[in-house]
Enzyme design. Structure first.
Site, PDB file in Angstrom:
ATOM      1  N   HIS A  73      33.569 -18.484 -32.821  1.00 18.38           N
ATOM      2  CA  HIS A  73      33.779 -17.983 -31.468  1.00 18.38           C
ATOM      3  C   HIS A  73      35.252 -17.971 -31.081  1.00 18.38           C
ATOM      4  O   HIS A  73      35.625 -17.338 -30.090  1.00 18.38           O
ATOM      5  CB  HIS A  73      32.996 -18.851 -30.481  1.00 18.38           C
ATOM      6  CG  HIS A  73      32.168 -18.075 -29.507  1.00 18.38           C
ATOM      7  ND1 HIS A  73      31.832 -16.749 -29.674  1.00 18.38           N
ATOM      8  CD2 HIS A  73      31.589 -18.442 -28.329  1.00 18.38           C
ATOM      9  CE1 HIS A  73      31.084 -16.345 -28.653  1.00 18.38           C
ATOM     10  NE2 HIS A  73      30.936 -17.349 -27.828  1.00 18.38           N
ATOM     11  N   TYR A  92      35.782 -20.888 -19.751  1.00 18.17           N
ATOM     12  CA  TYR A  92      34.880 -20.780 -20.886  1.00 18.17           C
ATOM     13  C   TYR A  92      34.808 -19.319 -21.324  1.00 18.17           C
ATOM     14  O   TYR A  92      35.069 -18.399 -20.554  1.00 18.17           O
ATOM     15  CB  TYR A  92      33.486 -21.314 -20.520  1.00 18.17           C
ATOM     16  CG  TYR A  92      33.421 -22.824 -20.510  1.00 18.17           C
ATOM     17  CD1 TYR A  92      33.442 -23.540 -21.705  1.00 18.17           C
ATOM     18  CD2 TYR A  92      33.350 -23.528 -19.309  1.00 18.17           C
ATOM     19  CE1 TYR A  92      33.396 -24.925 -21.705  1.00 18.17           C
ATOM     20  CE2 TYR A  92      33.300 -24.911 -19.293  1.00 18.17           C
ATOM     21  CZ  TYR A  92      33.320 -25.604 -20.497  1.00 18.17           C
ATOM     22  OH  TYR A  92      33.284 -26.974 -20.487  1.00 18.17           O
ATOM     23  N   ASN A 125      32.510 -17.214 -21.786  1.00 18.90           N
ATOM     24  CA  ASN A 125      31.640 -16.271 -21.082  1.00 18.90           C
ATOM     25  C   ASN A 125      32.169 -15.810 -19.733  1.00 18.90           C
ATOM     26  O   ASN A 125      31.584 -14.907 -19.129  1.00 18.90           O
ATOM     27  CB  ASN A 125      30.246 -16.878 -20.897  1.00 18.90           C
ATOM     28  CG  ASN A 125      29.508 -17.036 -22.208  1.00 18.90           C
ATOM     29  OD1 ASN A 125      29.937 -16.544 -23.249  1.00 18.90           O
ATOM     30  ND2 ASN A 125      28.379 -17.733 -22.170  1.00 18.90           N
ATOM     31  N   ASN A 129      28.942 -11.880 -24.336  1.00 19.47           N
ATOM     32  CA  ASN A 129      29.092 -12.314 -22.947  1.00 19.47           C
ATOM     33  C   ASN A 129      30.546 -12.358 -22.486  1.00 19.47           C
ATOM     34  O   ASN A 129      30.828 -12.181 -21.300  1.00 19.47           O
ATOM     35  CB  ASN A 129      28.439 -13.683 -22.753  1.00 19.47           C
ATOM     36  CG  ASN A 129      26.927 -13.601 -22.763  1.00 19.47           C
ATOM     37  OD1 ASN A 129      26.341 -12.611 -22.318  1.00 19.47           O
ATOM     38  ND2 ASN A 129      26.283 -14.629 -23.290  1.00 19.47           N
TER      39      ASN A 129
END
Length: 218
Positions: free
Chosen positions: A45, A91, A93, A139
């Site tokens: 990620h 974060y 998202n 996201n």
């Protein structure tokens, strides 16, 4: 800011003695997606973070935390363009919050912004670019679109492998590259950086491109 709201950047001369101003018509914003915290370093990620960190290291640019942007940023001149690299401190998202804060402060056009991110829909070793479009289930990109619109360029770095089916997607993206992938990462990074330089360089063309490591560019 310079005339007509264009970026006005101060940089030291080669001998470090005098300072001079460079007037630039465009400012490029490169947003790498990832999660902050040492425990996220090296995860799939955080591919976006790894790419912008590589640019900053190569150019000798310093990272500074900017609370008003909700991001850590580095900046300098590359290919005659003022470039801002950003790692959102939010974060993953909700990355759009930081991206929009930087864009709005510097009045950067969406056409001068690119997002570098991991792509679960592409196999590891594949890197693709796109000039706009949907979030494709990502996201972080969904947040970018919600805050800035869908006309922001992306560099999508594939992270999927044959073990993906055995994982929950949320767990998989937080896993680390396996040994064969780690060996191939330098090649993936090199191709990704080439595409990123193409976006920054006003003399290069950035469009829909698909690169598979070890294969011809399409």
């Amino acid at each position: 800011m310079g005339p007509h709201g264009a970026p006005f950047f101060m940089q030291r001369s080669g001998n470090g003695a005098a300072r001079y101003a460079i007037y630039l018509n465009h400012m490029k914003l490169v947003i790498g997606l990832g999660n902050i915290g040492a425990h996220f370093d090296g995860t799939r990620h955080n591919v976006g973070f790894a790419v912008v960190e590589a640019i900053a290291t190569a150019q000798g640019w310093e990272w500074l935390s900017r609370e008003k942007f909700k991001a850590t940023v580095a900046e300098g001149i590359l290919h005659g363009e003022k470039v801002i690299l950003a790692k959102p401190n939010t974060y993953y998202n909700v990355s759009g919050e930081a991206a929009r804060a930087i864009r709005d402060f510097y009045k950067i056009a969406n056409s001068d912004i690119v997002v570098v991110h991991d792509e679960l829909a592409l196999p590891f070793g594949t890197v693709r670019t796109r000039g706009s479009g949907s979030d494709a289930g990502n996201n972080g990109i969904k947040s970018i679109i919600a805050h800035m619109g869908d006309d922001v360029a992306r560099i999508r770095v594939g992270i999927a492998n044959e073990h993906l089916a055995n994982y929950d997607a949320a767990d998989y993206v937080l896993s680390r590259l396996n040994a064969p992938e780690q060996q191939q990462w330098s090649d993936v990074l090199r191709e990704t950086l080439t595409l990123l330089h193409d976006f920054i360089d006003p003399n290069k063309k950035f469009g829909h491109t698909s690169v598979r490591i070890g294969q011809e560019q399409k």
